[in-house]
Each structure stands twice: as structure tokens, then as C-alpha cells.
Scaffold this motif. Structure first.
Motif, PDB file in Angstrom:
ATOM      1  N   PHE A   1      -0.196  15.221   3.172  1.00 43.98           N
ATOM      2  CA  PHE A   1      -1.386  15.462   2.355  1.00 43.98           C
ATOM      3  C   PHE A   1      -1.567  16.966   2.109  1.00 43.98           C
ATOM      4  CE2 PHE A   1      -6.113  16.118   2.254  1.00 43.98           C
ATOM      5  CZ  PHE A   1      -6.296  15.640   0.956  1.00 43.98           C
ATOM      6  N   ALA A   2      -1.401  17.764   3.169  1.00 45.67           N
ATOM      7  CA  ALA A   2      -1.545  19.223   3.023  1.00 45.67           C
ATOM      8  C   ALA A   2      -0.461  19.755   2.080  1.00 45.67           C
ATOM      9  CB  ALA A   2      -1.460  19.903   4.387  1.00 45.67           C
TER      10      ALA A   2
ATOM     11  N   CYS B   1       0.844  -1.208   0.000  1.00 39.64           N
ATOM     12  CA  CYS B   1       0.000   0.000   0.000  1.00 39.64           C
ATOM     13  C   CYS B   1       0.874   1.251   0.000  1.00 39.64           C
ATOM     14  CB  CYS B   1      -0.908  -0.035   1.218  1.00 39.64           C
ATOM     15  SG  CYS B   1      -1.959   1.395   1.359  1.00 39.64           S
ATOM     16  N   GLU B   2       0.500   2.235  -0.848  1.00 39.71           N
ATOM     17  CA  GLU B   2       1.326   3.441  -1.021  1.00 39.71           C
ATOM     18  C   GLU B   2       0.798   4.637  -0.247  1.00 39.71           C
ATOM     19  OE1 GLU B   2       1.374   4.330  -5.196  1.00 39.71           O
ATOM     20  OE2 GLU B   2       2.047   2.316  -5.721  1.00 39.71           O
ATOM     21  N   ASP B   3      -0.522   4.692  -0.077  1.00 38.97           N
ATOM     22  CA  ASP B   3      -1.110   5.951   0.428  1.00 38.97           C
ATOM     23  C   ASP B   3      -2.532   5.675   0.889  1.00 38.97           C
ATOM     24  OD1 ASP B   3      -1.364   8.629   0.943  1.00 38.97           O
ATOM     25  OD2 ASP B   3      -1.074   9.311  -1.118  1.00 38.97           O
ATOM     26  N   PHE B   4      -3.169   6.717   1.447  1.00 37.62           N
ATOM     27  CA  PHE B   4      -4.611   6.669   1.723  1.00 37.62           C
ATOM     28  C   PHE B   4      -5.322   7.577   0.731  1.00 37.62           C
ATOM     29  CE2 PHE B   4      -3.525   6.011   6.381  1.00 37.62           C
ATOM     30  CZ  PHE B   4      -4.173   4.790   6.509  1.00 37.62           C
ATOM     31  N   THR B   5      -6.593   7.272   0.448  1.00 41.15           N
ATOM     32  CA  THR B   5      -7.452   8.245  -0.230  1.00 41.15           C
ATOM     33  C   THR B   5      -7.957   9.203   0.851  1.00 41.15           C
ATOM     34  OG1 THR B   5      -9.480   7.024   0.206  1.00 41.15           O
ATOM     35  CG2 THR B   5      -8.319   6.477  -1.824  1.00 41.15           C
ATOM     36  N   VAL B   6      -8.661  10.263   0.457  1.00 39.50           N
ATOM     37  CA  VAL B   6      -9.226  11.178   1.468  1.00 39.50           C
ATOM     38  C   VAL B   6     -10.289  10.476   2.309  1.00 39.50           C
ATOM     39  CG1 VAL B   6      -8.791  13.465   0.542  1.00 39.50           C
ATOM     40  CG2 VAL B   6     -10.729  12.170  -0.309  1.00 39.50           C
ATOM     41  N   ASP B   7     -10.813   9.359   1.824  1.00 37.97           N
ATOM     42  CA  ASP B   7     -11.797   8.613   2.622  1.00 37.97           C
ATOM     43  C   ASP B   7     -11.137   7.578   3.526  1.00 37.97           C
ATOM     44  OD1 ASP B   7     -13.932   9.935   1.454  1.00 37.97           O
ATOM     45  OD2 ASP B   7     -13.931   8.579  -0.264  1.00 37.97           O
ATOM     46  N   GLY B   8      -9.808   7.475   3.467  1.00 38.38           N
ATOM     47  CA  GLY B   8      -9.101   6.549   4.339  1.00 38.38           C
ATOM     48  C   GLY B   8      -8.953   5.143   3.778  1.00 38.38           C
ATOM     49  N   ASP B   9      -9.252   4.956   2.482  1.00 36.23           N
ATOM     50  CA  ASP B   9      -8.989   3.650   1.856  1.00 36.23           C
ATOM     51  C   ASP B   9      -7.520   3.593   1.454  1.00 36.23           C
ATOM     52  OD1 ASP B   9     -11.637   2.959   2.066  1.00 36.23           O
ATOM     53  OD2 ASP B   9     -12.145   3.537   0.014  1.00 36.23           O
ATOM     54  N   GLY B  10      -6.949   2.370   1.467  1.00 39.38           N
ATOM     55  CA  GLY B  10      -5.570   2.212   1.025  1.00 39.38           C
ATOM     56  C   GLY B  10      -5.489   2.359  -0.491  1.00 39.38           C
ATOM     57  N   VAL B  11      -4.330   2.808  -0.976  1.00 32.18           N
ATOM     58  CA  VAL B  11      -4.127   2.951  -2.423  1.00 32.18           C
ATOM     59  C   VAL B  11      -2.972   2.042  -2.842  1.00 32.18           C
ATOM     60  CG1 VAL B  11      -3.531   4.550  -4.301  1.00 32.18           C
ATOM     61  CG2 VAL B  11      -4.868   5.368  -2.349  1.00 32.18           C
ATOM     62  N   VAL B  12      -3.235   1.161  -3.807  1.00 31.99           N
ATOM     63  CA  VAL B  12      -2.160   0.348  -4.392  1.00 31.99           C
ATOM     64  C   VAL B  12      -2.256   0.480  -5.914  1.00 31.99           C
ATOM     65  CG1 VAL B  12      -2.136  -1.345  -2.499  1.00 31.99           C
ATOM     66  CG2 VAL B  12      -3.554  -1.777  -4.491  1.00 31.99           C
ATOM     67  N   ARG B  13      -1.242  -0.037  -6.597  1.00 28.84           N
ATOM     68  CA  ARG B  13      -1.271   0.010  -8.060  1.00 28.84           C
ATOM     69  C   ARG B  13      -1.163  -1.400  -8.619  1.00 28.84           C
ATOM     70  NH1 ARG B  13      -0.805   5.372  -9.732  1.00 28.84           N
ATOM     71  NH2 ARG B  13      -0.319   6.410  -7.787  1.00 28.84           N
ATOM     72  N   GLN B  14      -1.912  -1.640  -9.682  1.00 29.81           N
ATOM     73  CA  GLN B  14      -1.852  -2.933 -10.359  1.00 29.81           C
ATOM     74  C   GLN B  14      -1.844  -2.653 -11.851  1.00 29.81           C
ATOM     75  OE1 GLN B  14      -1.270  -5.859 -10.133  1.00 29.81           O
ATOM     76  NE2 GLN B  14      -2.590  -7.182 -11.342  1.00 29.81           N
ATOM     77  N   ASP B  15      -0.756  -3.069 -12.514  1.00 29.08           N
ATOM     78  CA  ASP B  15      -0.598  -2.815 -13.960  1.00 29.08           C
ATOM     79  C   ASP B  15      -0.874  -1.360 -14.313  1.00 29.08           C
ATOM     80  OD1 ASP B  15       0.083  -5.407 -14.420  1.00 29.08           O
ATOM     81  OD2 ASP B  15      -1.982  -6.038 -14.907  1.00 29.08           O
TER      82      ASP B  15
END
Ligand SMILES: C[S@@+](CC[C@H](N)C(=O)[O-])C[C@H]1O[C@@H](n2cnc3c(N)ncnc32)[C@H](O)[C@@H]1O
Length: 442
Positions: A93-94, A7-21
Motif C-alpha cells: 500500500f505504501a 477478492c483483489e485488495d483491501f480499501t483503506v477502511d479494510g473492505d475487500g475489493v472485487v470487480r464486476q463487469d
């Protein structure tokens, strides 16, 4: 489809962010640095939605959420992330928002952490649901989850909630159904003051008059016996008969007490009523106000406080000012702000009810300092133009939304030098970040 990613980051809603292809995948419950096996469950065109199948290597910042409603309630989306890491994420984030959206590559001061990371909120707004449930809306729905604990509120709030839930059931008060626009009980609102340890309870109701006055008085006596720290000093009915998502309406009927609680902020006393804005984390707000006062200097400036609420910033800077002109849209807030100024003996502050951006340049005068503290959507474009036309020496911007802040700073920064940016954590366990900015004429 299954894949493994970190996981790289959170969205503003607190979901994890990953990348696939090369595509972005949002994954609920994942925190930065978790290595996990993820299943794609939906393709939303601009992004994919994933689900954790297995956490292979948890992030060192992953913690156990302390609330049983975590993951169901949308309130505390970062409760599974260590507080130090939450602060770092907010700072970043800011900074990213200002860099990306305003092109401002400026160093931010260190984020000011919250003294309390639990039980910090001074206000709860809880919808009533089917079968006299009281709690919060399930994430992405309007089903009410019966709240049994809420660690970001004081434990006394829960006692009040449980008692009103029982009261609604025993008295068989019809619960409001938003689709049918029928029923009576809509929301339960609780506000607290730490200065006098008082609670104000508001019942938002869809009816012309809310009866049951003797029963409510009896209920409050019973609740007050159970409360540990606070006492209910006032109960009001907020009469909201509109078919609207807005929780509170204008009309407030007193059922018990004066309809106010009294809070002390920065040495000033404030009467707080049900339907006015007040920052939910009082000690943190006080720190930001102290900083604003410092930036206003010791001069005899004319200060414009647009978006003034009940006058908390205006009064904080009143000793720095020759005159303060304060503007506020909500009539009840203006009424309370005037009373607060009077009660605190502040004579050099004036209040205007209306929208800041609609005031003429003549009305706004020639202030040397303009302070703005707008709602999440930020400043209206006309307000930015008016600031640029007036050209005060300093502009002080308190913002609860880095995205709208960045948008508004971009035109201002073409004329002003951004001197300082201080992020504050007003909302521990959530992704929200408050930012205070000082701009000065070059
Ligand atoms: C974030 S609150 C800040 C209030 C106050 N400064 C404080 O610290 O408590 C924003 C306030 O602006 C008011 N408001 C919203 N839009 C406005 C507008 N266009 N003009 C003036 N006031 C507005 C809201 O009613 C609210 O009281």
C-alpha cells in the motif's frame, strides 16, 4: 444480483475489493484471495457495495478474528487477516501510494513489524453512550457499543472501563447527549506507561467542575486492587463544554495525583499528560526515533524538529545536534516538551509554540536537517515551500498517511534524492501504516 469473484485488495477502511463487469465493488469482511459469492446491495455511483453470501474458497491468509466486537467496531478492520499478510499489504500500500501519487518508483525497505500485535496500544479513548454504556462507536454511526473486550489494549484497561461504567450507573451521572448538548460524561480516556506501570485516567465532562472527589478516590482504590499489571496513579477531569467532535479540550483539573504518568523512550524520561500527542505503540515509535537519530549522523548539525509534540524526536537527536529548534502548535505539548527537555538535562533544544508553516524563515534559521512528523493531513503547502527555500542537507519525514506523504514528496523530490523509505507497523490489526523517509540534497 449475485456473482462470484476473487477478492483483489483491501480499501483503506479494510473492505475487500472485487470487480464486476469492470466496476469496483467494496465488500466488508472479504480478504484478498477469498473466492466468494457476492450480492450487490447498493450502487454508490463511483462504486458498488456488496455483501458476502457465501465464501466458496477462503484465502489462505484468512484467520478467525479473536474479538467478539469484530465487524461491529471499526477499530481492527484487519483482525481476520494473518499478521504476515497484513504486513505485506501495508508494504504494498505504501509503495503503491508513492508510485501512483508521487511517481516515485523506489524500493522500500522491508516493513518493520510490531513486537506486540495485541495489547500494543498505550491509550484508549472511549465514548459514554445511552444507559451508561462505554465503548466505541458502531461503524458509521454514533451509537455506543458497550465494550466487553478489546484485544489491542491491555486487559487492565477493561477492568478500568468496567469499573467506571458501574460507577456512572450507580452514581446516576447523566451521560452527554451530543445532539441536545446536555448531560455530563462524554469520554473515558486511559493512558499507560510501561516504564513505571502507571495509568492515567481522564474523564471528559461537560460541566464546570466535576465533583465526587472522595467517591472517585475510593473507586480508584478498589480498581487498583483488581488490576494485574498497572496502577492508576492519577485521575483528571477534562472540562469540555463545547459542542464539538473534538474529544479533548484544553482545561484539565486534577482529581487525584499529579496529572502525569512517566514513560521512558530511548533512554529519556517523559511526563505524559492527558491531552498531548504520543505515538500509541511506544516500542515501535522508539525504533523509528532510533533510525532518525542514525540518519542525523554524528555531526554537529542544527536541526529543526517541526511538529514536535512533547519533544520525543527532539530529545532523540539532541546528542547529534549543535542546536535543536522544535515547533509545536498545542500549548500543553510545548509546556510538557520544555519540562521533558529540562528534566533530561537537554540544554541545546528550544521550543516555539505555533504553527510550523507560519514561522518566518528568520525564525526557522538555517538548519542542516529538517525533521517533520505532521498529522494525517500532512504538510501545509507553505511548509513545503519553506523547506525548499531553506534547502537543508537532509529532510527526514515521518508520516502516518502514505497519501499525504506522497503528495508532499512530489515537490520535494524535484530537489532532493529520496535515499531510504522504511515502513513501520505501528498499528497491527488495522490498515494504518507509518512511513519514514530520508531525503538528501543531490
Ligand atoms: C504526529 S504528531 C507528532 C508528534 C511527535 N513528533 C511525536 O513523535 O510524538 C504531530 C504533532 O504536530 C502538532 N501539529 C499539528 N499541526 C501543526 C502545525 N501546523 N504546526 C506545528 N505543530 C503542529 C500536533 O499537535 C502534534 O503534536
Amino acid at each position: 444480483m449475485l456473482f462470484t469473484a476473487r477478492c483483489e485488495d483491501f480499501t483503506v477502511d479494510g473492505d475487500g475489493v472485487v470487480r464486476q463487469d469492470g466496476r469496483v465493488v467494496f465488500v466488508p469482511d472479504l480478504v484478498p484471495n477469498d473466492l466468494a459469492e457476492i450480492e450487490i446491495i447498493a450502487d454508490k455511483k463511483n462504486y458498488l457495495l456488496g455483501k458476502i453470501k457465501k465464501i466458496i474458497e477462503p484465502s489462505p491468509d484468512r484467520t478467525r478474528p479473536i474479538c467478539r466486537h469484530f465487524g461491529v467496531c471499526g477499530g481492527c478492520s484487519l483482525q481476520h487477516y494473518a499478521y504476515a499478510a497484513q504486513l505485506k499489504w501495508k508494504e504494498n500500500f505504501a509503495a503503491q501510494s508513492l508510485r501512483r501519487l508521487a511517481g516515485l518508483d523506489l524500493p522500500l525497505a522491508k516493513i518493520v513489524p510490531s513486537e506486540n500485535i495485541l495489547a500494543y496500544r498505550n491509550k484508549a479513548q472511549l465514548p459514554f453512550g445511552k444507559n451508561s454504556t462505554v465503548g466505541f462507536f458502531k461503524m458509521n454511526s454514533h451509537d455506543v457499543v458497550d465494550v466487553r473486550e478489546c484485544p489491542i489494549h491491555h486487559a487492565d484497561f477493561l477492568i478500568v472501563v468496567e469499573s467506571f461504567r458501574r460507577f456512572a450507573r450507580e452514581k446516576k451521572i447523566p451521560i452527554y447527549d451530543e445532539k441536545m448538548h446536555k448531560g455530563i460524561l462524554r469520554h473515558l480516556v486511559i493512558r499507560k506507561s510501561d516504564y513505571l506501570k502507571e495509568l492515567l485516567v481522564g474523564l471528559v465532562v461537560n460541566c464546570r467542575e466535576f465533583g465526587l472527589r472522595p467517591e472517585l478516590k475510593q473507586l480508584v482504590e478498589e480498581i487498583n486492587q483488581k488490576l494485574q499489571t498497572y496502577k492508576i496513579v492519577s485521575v483528571v477531569a477534562n472540562i469540555n463544554q463545547k459542542k464539538t467532535n473534538k474529544i479533548l479540550a484544553e482545561r484539565v483539573d486534577n482529581i487525584l495525583g499529579s496529572g502525569f504518568i512517566t514513560e521512558k523512550i530511548g533512554g529519556f524520561l517523559y511526563k505524559i499528560s492527558l491531552n498531548t500527542f504520543l505515538q500509541v505503540n511506544t516500542p515501535q515509535a522508539e525504533k523509528a526515533y532510533t533510525q532518525i537519530k542514525k540518519w542525523c549522523g554524528s555531526g554537529n548539525a542544527n536541526i529543526l524538529d517541526a511538529y514536535c509534540g512533547i519533544g520525543t524526536i527532539a530529545l532523540s537527536v539532541v546528542e547529534q545536534a549543535a542546536q535543536v529548534l522544535s515547533i509545536e502548535e498545542a500549548p500543553q505539548s510545548v509546556k510538557d516538551a520544555k519540562r521533558n527537555a529540562e528534566n533530561n538535562g537537554a540544554r541545546n533544544v528550544r521550543f516555539i509554540q505555533g504553527q510550523a508553516e507560519r514561522q518566518s524563515i528568520e525564525t526557522l534559521g538555517a538548519p542542516e536537517i529538517i525533521i517533520v512528523d505532521p498529522p494525517r493531513k500532512g504538510l501545509a503547502a507553505e511548509m513545503v515551500s519553506k523547506i525548499l527555500e531553506i534547502r537543508p542537507q537532509k529532510v527526514i519525514y515521518l508520516s502516518c498517511n502514505p497519501t499525504s506523504l506522497a503528495r508532499d514528496l512530489k515537490p520535494l523530490a524535484s530537489v532532493y534524492k529520496v535515499r531510504e523509505i522504511i515502513p513501520y507497523d505501528f498499528f497491527p490489526q488495522t490498515t494504518h501504516v507509518e512511513t519514514l523517509v530520508l531525503l538528501q540534497l543531490n
